[in-house]
Design an enzyme around this catalytic site. Structure first.
Site, short mmCIF file in Angstrom:
data_model
loop_
_atom_site.label_atom_id
_atom_site.label_comp_id
_atom_site.label_asym_id
_atom_site.label_seq_id
_atom_site.Cartn_x
_atom_site.Cartn_y
_atom_site.Cartn_z
CG ASP A 1 -10.39 -41.75 -3.52
OD1 ASP A 1 -10.50 -41.62 -2.41
OD2 ASP A 1 -10.15 -40.96 -4.23
CG ASP B 1 -13.44 -39.92 1.19
OD1 ASP B 1 -13.91 -39.94 2.28
OD2 ASP B 1 -12.87 -38.73 0.68
#
Length: 374
Positions: free
Chosen positions: A193, A220
């Site tokens: 992230d 991600d």
């Protein structure tokens, strides 16, 4: 963890940190003129320019102090500029929505020289026993509309290897939510992230531009619901020795609101990797619990996709309830070993006519003719 990860942290702290209080070889000019072409506190670039230097040669020694010194309610014609001297600024920074049109620039013109870094994660405890969460982990939280950053590094140097057994391993370098946010020649360093490209609410389609930036991570590491254009950027996937299976991670995890006709666009980007061939996917869709109607959107066009991306299976599900095939994922005219179409059903391709709707102009111009690439 692989050696590249801790050494990355060491380089972060040493390369820029060495410039804070002591001279380094070849830095005589920087010592004399820490703010380069951007003036000095005695000869300001404009009346709305503030200077930040941890060594005490500016108006403030921390970035947050400079942000807080700017007035609230600024307008497009009264935005402030913060000039950061070379150094490592170990702090968290918040630019609230009440301070729009703030520009933050690195004085040297080289993002490696000016580093804003902290080391929180989603699982980091607060004094009351709760944890920060993903949003709370961000090194920089940028909510002001019209925010601009140039020639800076934003980093989160929290490492899984230092916290075995933690489940809250999301560690955000930047969370940006303001409309017309732009990042030029910036670096975003982290793991899970890294870059949270978001909007302030489901009802707001915040536009963001990332021009000639570098973003690295593993899980991600570019995610959120913003309308975001990544223009001529490098996106690097990092090797993980703590994970034997593949995929080791994902570059994108868009969570585009269903009503938003435009999500993430990567144009003329380069996808590189320190991981083995095929270890990563390009993307998986994120449908958060706060927006179960989300319809994630990503287009990758005219980009060079390296061998680190699995050409046969570049997309995966985050949840079986929301299969990637039902999302708005597409590609156009990509090259490189990770772009080879070996399984056509796994790589949805745009036609030339369809691709004409997936340009930086179509995504960002809006009614105000915003062209941050100029």
């Amino acid at each position: 963890m692989p050696p590249a990860i801790p050494s990355r942290r060491a380089v972060l702290l040493a390369s820029a940190g060495a410039l804070l209080g002591a001279a380094v070889p070849g830095s005589a000019h920087a010592a004399r003129a820490p703010f380069g072409k951007y003036g000095t506190p005695a000869a300001r670039l404009t009346s709305r320019t503030l200077y930040v230097d941890a060594a005490g040669r500016g108006d403030h020694t921390t970035v947050q102090a400079a942000v807080s010194a700017t007035p609230t309610g600024a307008t497009a014609t009264t935005g402030w500029t913060l000039v950061l001297a070379a150094g490592t600024y170990r702090e968290t920074v918040t630019v609230p929505a009440s301070r729009p049109y703030l520009t933050v620039v690195g004085a040297t013109g080289n993002a490696r020289d000016v580093v804003i870094v902290y080391g929180n994660a989603a699982g980091t405890p607060r004094p009351d026993g709760t944890v920060l969460g993903t949003t709370g982990s961000a090194t920089a939280t940028l909510a002001g509309a019209g925010f601009t950053a140039r020639d800076l590094t934003f980093a989160n140097d929290w490492l899984r290897a230092d916290h075995p057994g933690w489940t809250g391993t999301q560690a955000v370098a930047v969370k940006a939510t303001g409309d017309r946010s732009s990042f030029l020649r910036c670096r975003f360093l982290g793991h899970q992230d890294t870059l949270y490209a978001d909007s302030p609410s489901l009802a707001v389609f915040a536009r963001q531009y990332y021009g000639k930036c570098y973003v690295e991570g593993d899980v991600d590491f570019v995610f959120g619901r913003a309308t975001a254009v990544f223009d001529r950027c490098e996106l690097r996937t990092l090797a993980r020795t703590d994970l034997a299976s593949t995929p080791q991670g994902f570059v994108f995890a868009p969570s585009t609101a269903r009503a938003n006709p435009r999500g993430f666009l990567a144009r003329q980007c380069t996808f590189t990797s320190t991981a083995p061939a095929g270890a990563y996917c390009l993307a998986r869709p994120w449908v958060p619990g706060s927006d179960p109607t989300a319809w994630p959107m990503l287009t990758v066009r005219q980009s060079v996709i390296g061998a680190g991306i699995d050409a046969a299976a570049p997309y995966a599900n985050m949840s079986a309830t929301y299969p990637w095939q039902s999302q708005r994922f597409a590609e156009y005219a990509n090259t490189g070993p990770g772009a080879v179409v070996t399984v056509p059903a796994a790589r949805p391709q745009l036609t030339e006519e369809q691709a004409a709707a997936h340009t930086r102009e179509a995504y960002l111009l809006g009614g105000d003719n915003w062209q941050p690439w100029l």
